[in-house]
Write an enzyme that holds these catalytic residues in place. Structure first.
Site, PDB file in Angstrom:
ATOM      1  CE  LYS A 215     -60.666 -26.819  73.675  1.00 38.28           C
ATOM      2  NZ  LYS A 215     -59.215 -27.000  73.554  1.00 38.28           N
ATOM      3  NE  ARG A 225     -60.463 -31.423  67.627  1.00 40.35           N
ATOM      4  CZ  ARG A 225     -61.351 -32.094  68.340  1.00 40.35           C
ATOM      5  NH1 ARG A 225     -61.824 -33.240  67.893  1.00 40.35           N
ATOM      6  NH2 ARG A 225     -61.764 -31.612  69.501  1.00 40.35           N
ATOM      7  NE  ARG A 237     -59.099 -32.185  71.450  1.00 38.56           N
ATOM      8  CZ  ARG A 237     -58.039 -32.822  70.946  1.00 38.56           C
ATOM      9  NH1 ARG A 237     -57.573 -33.899  71.545  1.00 38.56           N
ATOM     10  NH2 ARG A 237     -57.468 -32.395  69.841  1.00 38.56           N
ATOM     11  CD  GLU A 253     -64.693 -27.097  84.559  1.00 41.50           C
ATOM     12  OE1 GLU A 253     -63.663 -26.571  85.013  1.00 41.50           O
ATOM     13  OE2 GLU A 253     -64.751 -28.299  84.251  1.00 41.50           O
ATOM     14  CE  LYS A 268     -61.292 -23.564  71.536  1.00 43.14           C
ATOM     15  NZ  LYS A 268     -59.871 -23.740  71.699  1.00 43.14           N
ATOM     16  CB  SER A 294     -61.532 -23.629  63.308  1.00 43.07           C
ATOM     17  OG  SER A 294     -61.966 -24.779  64.019  1.00 43.07           O
ATOM     18  CE1 TYR A 333     -57.832 -19.371  64.241  1.00 41.18           C
ATOM     19  CE2 TYR A 333     -60.186 -19.732  64.583  1.00 41.18           C
ATOM     20  CZ  TYR A 333     -58.875 -20.078  64.834  1.00 41.18           C
ATOM     21  OH  TYR A 333     -58.593 -21.116  65.693  1.00 41.18           O
TER      22      TYR A 333
HETATM   23  C1  PBG Z   1     -56.687 -27.506  71.952  1.00 41.79           C
HETATM   24  C2  PBG Z   1     -57.428 -26.449  71.206  1.00 41.79           C
HETATM   25  C3  PBG Z   1     -58.444 -26.636  70.260  1.00 41.79           C
HETATM   26  C4  PBG Z   1     -58.826 -25.371  69.829  1.00 41.79           C
HETATM   27  C5  PBG Z   1     -58.041 -24.463  70.504  1.00 41.79           C
HETATM   28  N1  PBG Z   1     -57.205 -25.149  71.371  1.00 41.79           N
HETATM   29  C6  PBG Z   1     -58.991 -27.826  69.630  1.00 41.79           C
HETATM   30  C7  PBG Z   1     -59.503 -28.963  70.362  1.00 41.79           C
HETATM   31  O1  PBG Z   1     -59.787 -28.933  71.553  1.00 41.79           O
HETATM   32  O2  PBG Z   1     -59.645 -29.977  69.676  1.00 41.79           O
HETATM   33  C8  PBG Z   1     -59.893 -25.092  68.818  1.00 41.79           C
HETATM   34  C9  PBG Z   1     -59.863 -23.742  68.203  1.00 41.79           C
HETATM   35  C10 PBG Z   1     -60.692 -23.621  66.986  1.00 41.79           C
HETATM   36  O3  PBG Z   1     -61.457 -24.537  66.614  1.00 41.79           O
HETATM   37  O4  PBG Z   1     -60.603 -22.565  66.355  1.00 41.79           O
HETATM   38  N2  PBG Z   1     -55.362 -27.140  72.221  1.00 41.79           N
END
Ligand code: PBG
Length: 342
Positions: A215, A225, A237, A253, A268, A294, A333
């Site tokens: 990730k 968010r 993060r 990882e 991701k 997203s 989505y």
């Molecule tokens: C954290 C999490 C995130 C997403 C899924 N799980 C956001 C982040 O790390 O800030 C992002 C998913 C998306 O952008 O569609 N629990």
């Protein structure tokens, strides 16, 4: 002048109609829709698609997410209805994100048996649990008042090992509520092993772990968010999510997570990391998932709303590309919409 010379172009290649002109013509198989369909190397199927869904505690009506047109924060009831529709369309799975009414420093609501996701998991397990895979995202950022994916040290850093304790408790709460798959997304070291041990210790050795192994610390999570109300209240993060510059580290990882017991692994975001998806798909022997996040969704919807791109074709092209890169499973989505069209 000899026939051979007459048939050659100035560069020495044979000309059409002359001996030696290539017999293999890739265009033959592209000529008609039926030939193209027959020879497609990659196919999209509803069985590959997983729908991420948001459910917020205490809502009277669903709340649209401005930066993700078509996506909402669900009420308990609207979630059930939307999950039914998605399952009717054929989606292979749903993955739940919860937004609690009350947040605190340790994310207490995340493992509360009466917490928003646990309630939703019980609903969906009863409603559609035989027809689709009911999964839950396993993280703390939606539940902490500071918005980080773990608990903090007094100095304000994310405390890796204290967070693992919390993740273990959340996994058990989600499994007890019916989750068939838990998907840890916090990028703590050792999270898969800690969650596996906690699940097994509580008698949930049949619950699978889809590890968000890779990730990235990505700007493509911006709209999420808003959807999950989980923007970090300070800092970012980058001290736990991966540097977008790194590809070899992604393998490290993934291999660590598999050694710790991951049943499937996830990359991701998807589109900007298709090389990473491919590397991993070529390396591991567990299912590989990719999450079209997203920001990827928002970019396409925004351009389509302006008439700048052909929305449905672009959606299909993005999903086909993610599958072609080697992802077995795609979180998107658009899952229900696309599944309906397939
Ligand atoms: C954290 C999490 C995130 C997403 C899924 N799980 C956001 C982040 O790390 O800030 C992002 C998913 C998306 O952008 O569609 N629990």
């Amino acid at each position: 002048m000899s026939a051979g010379t007459a048939g050659a172009s100035p560069g020495g290649f044979p000309r059409p109609g002359f001996p030696g002109f290539p017999a293999v013509r890739p265009r033959r198989l592209r000529r008609t829709p039926t030939l193209r369909r027959l020879t497609a190397e990659t196919r999209l199927a509803a069985a590959d698609l997983v729908l991420p869904m948001f459910v917020k505690e205490g809502l009277a009506d669903p709340v649209p997410i401005a930066s993700m047109p078509g996506v909402v924060q669900h009420t308990r009831d609207s979630l059930r209805k939307a999950a039914h529709e998605a399952v009717e369309a054929g989606v292979a799975g749903v993955i739940l994100f919860g937004i609690p009414a009350v947040k605190d420093a340790r994310g207490t609501a995340a493992d509360d048996p009466a917490g928003v996701v646990q309630v939703a998991l019980r609903d969906l397990t009863a409603d559609v649990g035989d027809a689709t895979v009911v999964m839950s995202d396993l993280c703390l950022d939606e539940y902490t008042d500071h918005g980080h994916c773990g608990v903090l040290t007094p100095a304000g850093e994310v405390d890796n090992d204290a967070t693992l304790q919390r993740y273990g408790a959340i996994a058990v709460a989600q499994a007890a509520a019916g989750a068939q798959v838990v998907a840890p997304s916090g990028m703590m070291d050792g999270q898969v092993g800690a969650i596996r041990a906690a699940l097994n210790g509580a008698g949930f050795d049949q619950v699978a772990i889809l590890a968000y192994s890779v990730k990235y610390a990505s700007a493509f999570y911006g709209p999420f968010r808003e959807a999950a109300e989980c923007a970090p209240q300070f800092g970012d993060r980058a001290a736990y999510q991966m540097n977008p510059a790194n590809g070899v580290e992604a393998l490290r990882e993934v291999l660590l997570d598999i050694a710790e017991g991951a049943d499937a692994v996830l990359v991701k975001p998807a589109m900007s990391y298709l090389d990473v998806v491919r590397r991993i798909a070529d390396t591991v022997d567990v299912p590989v998932a990719a999450y079209q996040v997203s920001g990827e969704y928002a970019m396409v919807e925004a351009a389509a709303a302006r008439g700048w791109i052909d929305r449905e074709r672009v959606i299909a092209e993005t999903l086909t590309s993610i599958r072609r890169a080697g992802a077995d499973i795609v979180l998107t989505y658009w899952a229900a919409e696309v599944a309906r069209r397939l």
